[in-house]
Scaffold this motif. Structure first.
Motif, short mmCIF file in Angstrom:
data_model
loop_
_atom_site.label_atom_id
_atom_site.label_comp_id
_atom_site.label_asym_id
_atom_site.label_seq_id
_atom_site.Cartn_x
_atom_site.Cartn_y
_atom_site.Cartn_z
N SER A 1 -8.05 -39.23 -31.34
CA SER A 1 -9.17 -38.31 -31.54
C SER A 1 -10.37 -38.70 -30.69
CB SER A 1 -9.57 -38.27 -33.02
OG SER A 1 -8.54 -37.73 -33.78
N ASN B 1 -14.68 -35.61 -32.92
CA ASN B 1 -13.35 -35.67 -33.53
C ASN B 1 -12.99 -37.09 -33.94
OD1 ASN B 1 -12.85 -32.95 -33.28
ND2 ASN B 1 -11.79 -33.14 -31.31
N GLN C 1 -17.62 -25.14 -42.24
CA GLN C 1 -16.89 -25.00 -40.98
C GLN C 1 -16.31 -23.60 -40.84
OE1 GLN C 1 -13.99 -28.12 -40.82
NE2 GLN C 1 -15.49 -29.67 -40.22
N SER D 1 -12.25 -38.32 -37.77
CA SER D 1 -10.97 -38.98 -38.08
C SER D 1 -11.21 -40.36 -38.68
CB SER D 1 -10.12 -39.12 -36.82
OG SER D 1 -9.70 -37.86 -36.38
#
Length: 120
Positions: free
Chosen positions: A46, A53, A118, A57
């Motif tokens: 990631s 990201n 999101q 993660s």
């Protein structure tokens, strides 16, 4: 009727159920640690995609590891408490389980709120 003088004792069946719960908790904790190990590899990948990201993660990895550690702690404390017939140890174990459930509740709420924003 006063509850101060009453003592709660676990029957043999209840002790067996608690021991079984402890065994399943240990099994789930080991699976959680294995999942966290796989998540560690995902974190490295990631970060190659992007910093955001990678950080997300990493947060998932930390949550997964803490929850597995909580289950492992509960399972091992319950096992030792039942073997030693120690009431104070069983109190500590169940307090740890209460903390584990609170942690899971908070992490689920955060994930639901995160998913809502999101999707919006």
């Amino acid at each position: 009727m006063s509850t101060e003088n009453k003592k709660l004792a676990f029957t043999a069946n209840a002790q067996g159920y608690i021991k079984t719960i402890s065994s399943w908790g240990l099994f789930l904790a080991v699976l959680g640690f294995i999942g966290a190990l796989f998540s560690l590899f995902s974190v490295f990948m990631s970060f190659k995609i992007g910093v955001v990201n990678g950080v997300l993660s990493l947060a998932v990895l930390v949550i997964q590891f803490i929850s597995a550690l909580g289950l492992f702690s509960f399972s091992s404390k319950v096992k030792h408490a039942l073997e030693g017939r120690d009431n104070s140890s069983i109190d500590v174990a169940f307090k740890g389980m209460m903390t584990y459930f609170l942690f899971i509740l908070i992490s689920m709420c955060v994930s639901f709120v995160s998913a809502f924003f999101q999707g919006a």
